[in-house]
Design a protein around this motif. Sequence first.
Motif, PDB file in Angstrom:
ATOM      1  N   PHE A  57      41.720  -1.508  49.178  1.00 56.42           N
ATOM      2  CA  PHE A  57      41.776  -3.037  49.484  1.00 56.42           C
ATOM      3  C   PHE A  57      41.739  -4.077  48.460  1.00 56.42           C
ATOM      4  O   PHE A  57      41.562  -5.401  48.748  1.00 56.42           O
ATOM      5  CB  PHE A  57      40.716  -3.402  50.663  1.00 56.42           C
ATOM      6  CG  PHE A  57      41.025  -2.319  52.058  1.00 56.42           C
ATOM      7  CD1 PHE A  57      41.966  -2.659  52.819  1.00 56.42           C
ATOM      8  CD2 PHE A  57      39.995  -1.470  52.162  1.00 56.42           C
ATOM      9  CE1 PHE A  57      42.039  -1.758  53.886  1.00 56.42           C
ATOM     10  CE2 PHE A  57      40.134  -0.874  53.434  1.00 56.42           C
ATOM     11  CZ  PHE A  57      41.291  -0.855  54.030  1.00 56.42           C
ATOM     12  N   GLY A  58      41.678  -3.719  47.253  1.00 64.33           N
ATOM     13  CA  GLY A  58      41.550  -4.525  46.201  1.00 64.33           C
ATOM     14  C   GLY A  58      39.935  -5.223  45.787  1.00 64.33           C
ATOM     15  O   GLY A  58      39.062  -4.470  46.284  1.00 64.33           O
ATOM     16  N   ASP A  59      40.072  -6.074  45.125  1.00 60.80           N
ATOM     17  CA  ASP A  59      38.391  -6.629  44.872  1.00 60.80           C
ATOM     18  C   ASP A  59      38.104  -7.224  45.749  1.00 60.80           C
ATOM     19  O   ASP A  59      38.513  -8.325  46.436  1.00 60.80           O
ATOM     20  CB  ASP A  59      38.649  -7.692  43.516  1.00 60.80           C
ATOM     21  CG  ASP A  59      37.317  -7.764  42.828  1.00 60.80           C
ATOM     22  OD1 ASP A  59      36.734  -6.846  42.683  1.00 60.80           O
ATOM     23  OD2 ASP A  59      37.224  -8.754  42.028  1.00 60.80           O
ATOM     24  N   PHE A  60      36.477  -7.326  45.960  1.00 60.51           N
ATOM     25  CA  PHE A  60      35.672  -8.240  46.652  1.00 60.51           C
ATOM     26  C   PHE A  60      34.249  -8.245  46.337  1.00 60.51           C
ATOM     27  O   PHE A  60      34.061  -7.259  45.306  1.00 60.51           O
ATOM     28  CB  PHE A  60      35.703  -7.269  48.248  1.00 60.51           C
ATOM     29  CG  PHE A  60      35.230  -5.885  48.306  1.00 60.51           C
ATOM     30  CD1 PHE A  60      33.925  -5.523  47.995  1.00 60.51           C
ATOM     31  CD2 PHE A  60      36.372  -4.939  48.475  1.00 60.51           C
ATOM     32  CE1 PHE A  60      33.510  -4.193  48.216  1.00 60.51           C
ATOM     33  CE2 PHE A  60      35.961  -3.582  48.238  1.00 60.51           C
ATOM     34  CZ  PHE A  60      34.676  -3.232  48.154  1.00 60.51           C
ATOM     35  N   SER A  61      33.527  -9.093  46.723  1.00 59.28           N
ATOM     36  CA  SER A  61      32.060  -9.310  46.279  1.00 59.28           C
ATOM     37  C   SER A  61      31.407  -8.684  47.191  1.00 59.28           C
ATOM     38  O   SER A  61      31.480  -7.882  48.420  1.00 59.28           O
ATOM     39  CB  SER A  61      31.617 -10.579  46.620  1.00 59.28           C
ATOM     40  OG  SER A  61      32.686 -11.743  46.064  1.00 59.28           O
ATOM     41  N   VAL A  62      30.223  -8.109  46.286  1.00 56.45           N
ATOM     42  CA  VAL A  62      29.129  -7.196  47.232  1.00 56.45           C
ATOM     43  C   VAL A  62      27.725  -7.645  47.149  1.00 56.45           C
ATOM     44  O   VAL A  62      27.171  -8.433  46.308  1.00 56.45           O
ATOM     45  CB  VAL A  62      29.117  -5.807  46.290  1.00 56.45           C
ATOM     46  CG1 VAL A  62      28.109  -4.833  46.989  1.00 56.45           C
ATOM     47  CG2 VAL A  62      30.481  -5.198  46.481  1.00 56.45           C
ATOM     48  N   VAL A  63      27.195  -7.435  48.321  1.00 48.98           N
ATOM     49  CA  VAL A  63      25.747  -8.054  48.570  1.00 48.98           C
ATOM     50  C   VAL A  63      25.036  -6.384  48.885  1.00 48.98           C
ATOM     51  O   VAL A  63      25.329  -5.742  49.656  1.00 48.98           O
ATOM     52  CB  VAL A  63      25.600  -8.823  49.610  1.00 48.98           C
ATOM     53  CG1 VAL A  63      24.114  -9.187  49.748  1.00 48.98           C
ATOM     54  CG2 VAL A  63      26.032 -10.367  49.359  1.00 48.98           C
ATOM     55  N   LYS A  64      24.158  -6.263  48.140  1.00 46.42           N
ATOM     56  CA  LYS A  64      23.286  -4.910  48.411  1.00 46.42           C
ATOM     57  C   LYS A  64      21.925  -5.089  48.637  1.00 46.42           C
ATOM     58  O   LYS A  64      21.143  -6.219  48.164  1.00 46.42           O
ATOM     59  CB  LYS A  64      23.391  -3.995  46.905  1.00 46.42           C
ATOM     60  CG  LYS A  64      24.697  -3.594  46.626  1.00 46.42           C
ATOM     61  CD  LYS A  64      24.692  -2.605  45.538  1.00 46.42           C
ATOM     62  CE  LYS A  64      26.133  -2.021  45.216  1.00 46.42           C
ATOM     63  NZ  LYS A  64      26.112  -1.119  43.990  1.00 46.42           N
ATOM     64  N   GLY A  65      21.444  -4.425  49.597  1.00 51.88           N
ATOM     65  CA  GLY A  65      20.153  -4.428  50.265  1.00 51.88           C
ATOM     66  C   GLY A  65      19.798  -2.841  50.463  1.00 51.88           C
ATOM     67  O   GLY A  65      20.226  -2.167  50.605  1.00 51.88           O
ATOM     68  N   GLU A  66      18.062  -2.951  50.705  1.00 55.13           N
ATOM     69  CA  GLU A  66      17.645  -1.703  50.782  1.00 55.13           C
ATOM     70  C   GLU A  66      16.612  -1.911  51.872  1.00 55.13           C
ATOM     71  O   GLU A  66      16.008  -3.217  51.942  1.00 55.13           O
ATOM     72  CB  GLU A  66      16.985  -1.147  49.642  1.00 55.13           C
ATOM     73  CG  GLU A  66      17.810  -0.654  48.257  1.00 55.13           C
ATOM     74  CD  GLU A  66      17.100  -0.071  47.354  1.00 55.13           C
ATOM     75  OE1 GLU A  66      15.778  -0.133  47.337  1.00 55.13           O
ATOM     76  OE2 GLU A  66      17.869   0.816  46.560  1.00 55.13           O
ATOM     77  N   LYS A  67      16.140  -0.931  52.547  1.00 55.41           N
ATOM     78  CA  LYS A  67      15.170  -0.854  53.574  1.00 55.41           C
ATOM     79  C   LYS A  67      14.526   0.487  53.731  1.00 55.41           C
ATOM     80  O   LYS A  67      14.988   1.424  53.364  1.00 55.41           O
ATOM     81  CB  LYS A  67      15.786  -1.175  54.884  1.00 55.41           C
ATOM     82  CG  LYS A  67      16.727  -0.121  55.600  1.00 55.41           C
ATOM     83  CD  LYS A  67      17.152  -0.386  56.956  1.00 55.41           C
ATOM     84  CE  LYS A  67      17.017   0.752  57.972  1.00 55.41           C
ATOM     85  NZ  LYS A  67      15.801   1.017  58.286  1.00 55.41           N
ATOM     86  N   ASN A  68      13.279   0.376  54.209  1.00 56.76           N
ATOM     87  CA  ASN A  68      12.528   1.643  54.508  1.00 56.76           C
ATOM     88  C   ASN A  68      13.279   2.505  55.647  1.00 56.76           C
ATOM     89  O   ASN A  68      13.696   1.766  56.665  1.00 56.76           O
ATOM     90  CB  ASN A  68      10.996   1.470  54.587  1.00 56.76           C
ATOM     91  CG  ASN A  68      10.262   2.546  55.097  1.00 56.76           C
ATOM     92  OD1 ASN A  68      10.543   3.356  55.658  1.00 56.76           O
ATOM     93  ND2 ASN A  68       9.219   2.818  54.282  1.00 56.76           N
ATOM     94  N   ALA A  69      13.382   3.825  55.554  1.00 57.83           N
ATOM     95  CA  ALA A  69      14.159   4.475  56.434  1.00 57.83           C
ATOM     96  C   ALA A  69      13.566   4.481  58.040  1.00 57.83           C
ATOM     97  O   ALA A  69      14.272   4.462  58.830  1.00 57.83           O
ATOM     98  CB  ALA A  69      14.295   5.774  56.092  1.00 57.83           C
ATOM     99  N   ALA A  70      12.155   4.394  57.953  1.00 59.05           N
ATOM    100  CA  ALA A  70      11.599   4.241  59.356  1.00 59.05           C
ATOM    101  C   ALA A  70      11.247   2.774  59.864  1.00 59.05           C
ATOM    102  O   ALA A  70      10.575   2.846  60.908  1.00 59.05           O
ATOM    103  CB  ALA A  70      10.163   4.855  58.873  1.00 59.05           C
ATOM    104  N   MET A  71      11.818   1.897  59.167  1.00 62.20           N
ATOM    105  CA  MET A  71      11.609   0.486  59.469  1.00 62.20           C
ATOM    106  C   MET A  71      12.741  -0.139  59.559  1.00 62.20           C
ATOM    107  O   MET A  71      13.604  -0.021  59.021  1.00 62.20           O
ATOM    108  CB  MET A  71      10.511  -0.203  58.645  1.00 62.20           C
ATOM    109  CG  MET A  71       9.309   0.553  58.508  1.00 62.20           C
ATOM    110  SD  MET A  71       8.016  -0.012  57.417  1.00 62.20           S
ATOM    111  CE  MET A  71       7.820  -1.598  58.091  1.00 62.20           C
TER     112      MET A  71
END
Length: 93
Positions: A57-71
Amino acid sequence: MGLIEVLNPTAESRTQEVPLARRSGDLRGKTIGFLNNRKANAGLLLEHVERILRARFGDFSVVKGEKNAAMAAPAKVMNRLLLCDAAVVAIGD
């Protein structure tokens, strides 16, 4: 000889079917969120999906996040993802 009664411990499904989100068809110029639950290989899966999406699909902006698997994801992470046009969530193991 006595009878043996066999019981089935499974319950009927109580989930509602929810339609898939509307697809835009083009990711160029969009912002895509990637949420990693920190389980083994979830990050690798997200990186692979990002590469595939960019190739298709070409170029796009990215926002990355993390979370605890159990929460649930923290409000700070969810607020950042709310600004995205689409999100990819990995639940690796």
